[in-house]
Design a protein around this motif. Sequence first.
Motif, PDB file in Angstrom:
ATOM      1  N   UNK A  24      84.286  96.340 150.502  1.00  0.00           N
ATOM      2  CA  UNK A  24      85.138  95.511 151.044  1.00  0.00           C
ATOM      3  C   UNK A  24      86.082  94.739 150.352  1.00  0.00           C
ATOM      4  N   UNK A  25      85.427  94.282 149.314  1.00  0.00           N
ATOM      5  CA  UNK A  25      86.162  93.262 148.268  1.00  0.00           C
ATOM      6  C   UNK A  25      85.922  93.522 146.818  1.00  0.00           C
ATOM      7  N   UNK A  85      87.520  78.997 144.156  1.00  0.00           N
ATOM      8  CA  UNK A  85      88.254  79.087 145.478  1.00  0.00           C
ATOM      9  C   UNK A  85      87.684  80.458 146.181  1.00  0.00           C
ATOM     10  N   UNK A  86      87.223  81.332 144.934  1.00  0.00           N
ATOM     11  CA  UNK A  86      86.469  82.675 145.398  1.00  0.00           C
ATOM     12  C   UNK A  86      85.442  82.464 146.518  1.00  0.00           C
ATOM     13  N   UNK A  87      84.672  81.611 146.100  1.00  0.00           N
ATOM     14  CA  UNK A  87      83.590  81.266 147.219  1.00  0.00           C
ATOM     15  C   UNK A  87      84.066  80.975 148.432  1.00  0.00           C
ATOM     16  N   UNK A  88      85.322  80.176 148.601  1.00  0.00           N
ATOM     17  CA  UNK A  88      85.767  80.019 149.833  1.00  0.00           C
ATOM     18  C   UNK A  88      86.434  81.206 150.570  1.00  0.00           C
ATOM     19  N   UNK A  89      87.123  81.682 149.774  1.00  0.00           N
ATOM     20  CA  UNK A  89      87.626  83.202 150.262  1.00  0.00           C
ATOM     21  C   UNK A  89      86.752  83.998 150.802  1.00  0.00           C
ATOM     22  N   UNK A  91      83.529  83.402 151.819  1.00  0.00           N
ATOM     23  CA  UNK A  91      83.023  82.446 152.939  1.00  0.00           C
ATOM     24  C   UNK A  91      83.997  83.022 154.435  1.00  0.00           C
ATOM     25  N   UNK A  92      85.249  82.664 154.226  1.00  0.00           N
ATOM     26  CA  UNK A  92      85.888  83.112 155.339  1.00  0.00           C
ATOM     27  C   UNK A  92      86.172  84.475 155.529  1.00  0.00           C
ATOM     28  N   UNK A  93      86.049  85.286 154.891  1.00  0.00           N
ATOM     29  CA  UNK A  93      86.022  86.759 155.108  1.00  0.00           C
ATOM     30  C   UNK A  93      84.835  87.346 155.786  1.00  0.00           C
ATOM     31  N   UNK A  94      83.516  86.677 155.400  1.00  0.00           N
ATOM     32  CA  UNK A  94      82.165  86.754 156.090  1.00  0.00           C
ATOM     33  C   UNK A  94      82.454  86.412 157.417  1.00  0.00           C
ATOM     34  N   UNK A  95      82.963  85.153 157.678  1.00  0.00           N
ATOM     35  CA  UNK A  95      83.214  84.735 159.010  1.00  0.00           C
ATOM     36  C   UNK A  95      84.027  85.831 159.838  1.00  0.00           C
ATOM     37  N   UNK A  96      85.117  86.312 159.423  1.00  0.00           N
ATOM     38  CA  UNK A  96      86.064  87.108 159.941  1.00  0.00           C
ATOM     39  C   UNK A  96      85.387  88.567 160.152  1.00  0.00           C
ATOM     40  N   UNK A  97      84.364  88.942 159.563  1.00  0.00           N
ATOM     41  CA  UNK A  97      83.881  90.329 159.628  1.00  0.00           C
ATOM     42  C   UNK A  97      82.722  90.431 160.854  1.00  0.00           C
TER      43      UNK A  97
END
Length: 97
Positions: A24-25, A85-89, A91-97
Amino acid sequence: RVQVVGESGDGIEALQVILAQRPDVAILDIQMPGASGVQVLREVKRAIPETIVIMVTNASSPEYRTCCLDARADFFFDKADEFEMIRDIMRDLLIRA
């Protein structure tokens, strides 16, 4: 939940792993032996456009940023002051999934 599905020591191996695993990433450094991260980015986006590609570098000149974003990188971070910031990105991607 984040699961690492592959690692590589150079750009050629990175491309092979990404194409085989279809993550995915993908997180790529611009400067890698064998093939540059930009070359890998272009191939990944051609073959698997839905893969989110995060580019990281210590050479964060505006030209590199523009080159990566033009090649369809989803994110571009300077390792020196933006790496966290990678960690934050993620986390955001996991929330969207």
